[in-house]
Design a protein around this motif. Sequence first.
Motif, short mmCIF file in Angstrom:
data_model
loop_
_atom_site.label_atom_id
_atom_site.label_comp_id
_atom_site.label_asym_id
_atom_site.label_seq_id
_atom_site.Cartn_x
_atom_site.Cartn_y
_atom_site.Cartn_z
N ALA A 194 50.90 37.17 42.14
CA ALA A 194 51.38 38.48 42.58
C ALA A 194 52.28 38.34 43.81
CB ALA A 194 50.21 39.40 42.88
N MET A 195 51.92 37.44 44.70
CA MET A 195 52.76 37.21 45.88
C MET A 195 54.11 36.62 45.47
SD MET A 195 50.05 36.03 48.87
CE MET A 195 50.12 34.35 48.40
N ARG A 196 54.12 35.70 44.52
CA ARG A 196 55.37 35.11 44.04
C ARG A 196 56.26 36.15 43.38
NH1 ARG A 196 56.60 30.19 45.90
NH2 ARG A 196 54.92 28.70 45.60
N SER A 197 55.67 37.05 42.60
CA SER A 197 56.47 38.03 41.87
C SER A 197 57.09 39.08 42.80
CB SER A 197 55.63 38.71 40.79
OG SER A 197 54.64 39.52 41.38
N SER A 198 56.59 39.19 44.01
CA SER A 198 57.15 40.16 44.95
C SER A 198 58.26 39.55 45.81
CB SER A 198 56.04 40.72 45.84
OG SER A 198 55.56 39.71 46.71
N SER A 199 58.75 38.37 45.44
CA SER A 199 59.81 37.73 46.22
C SER A 199 61.10 38.52 46.12
CB SER A 199 60.02 36.29 45.76
OG SER A 199 60.52 36.28 44.44
N GLN A 200 62.05 38.22 46.97
CA GLN A 200 63.28 38.99 47.11
C GLN A 200 64.39 38.58 46.16
OE1 GLN A 200 63.56 41.65 49.05
NE2 GLN A 200 61.45 41.40 49.71
N GLY A 201 64.11 38.21 44.98
CA GLY A 201 65.15 37.85 44.02
C GLY A 201 65.12 36.38 43.68
N GLU A 202 66.15 35.95 42.96
CA GLU A 202 66.21 34.58 42.48
C GLU A 202 67.06 33.72 43.41
OE1 GLU A 202 67.35 34.33 38.44
OE2 GLU A 202 66.03 35.94 37.82
N GLY A 203 66.67 32.47 43.50
CA GLY A 203 67.44 31.52 44.30
C GLY A 203 68.53 30.87 43.48
#
Length: 103
Positions: A40-49
């Motif tokens: 869940a923490m990973r999915s709330s990241s600010q977009g793709e690198g």
Amino acid sequence: MQISNVTGTSAPQGGSTDKAALQQAAKQFEAIFLRQMIGAMRSSSQGEGLLDSSASDQFRDMADARTADSMAQKGSLGIAELLLRQFGGNTPSASAPTQDKGA
């Protein structure tokens, strides 16, 4: 990861095998909880690198699962311990001396 069958042990009533199976199931539950939390923490990241791909996502998921398993084995959050107290009958108040509340 497969969760062990706690009720399928061969020890008679409250044997050490039952307690070991309960401990294992509690640790596995904590690992699953941690995996869900990290995901869940990973999915709330600010977009793709720039270098993100399905392969790096899969590797990151495997690394997250390993991290969650390691944290569960160390008892980092204490969820397994709380489950053992709840289902194993080991409450802290049972071992603590009782005090007279009227004094």
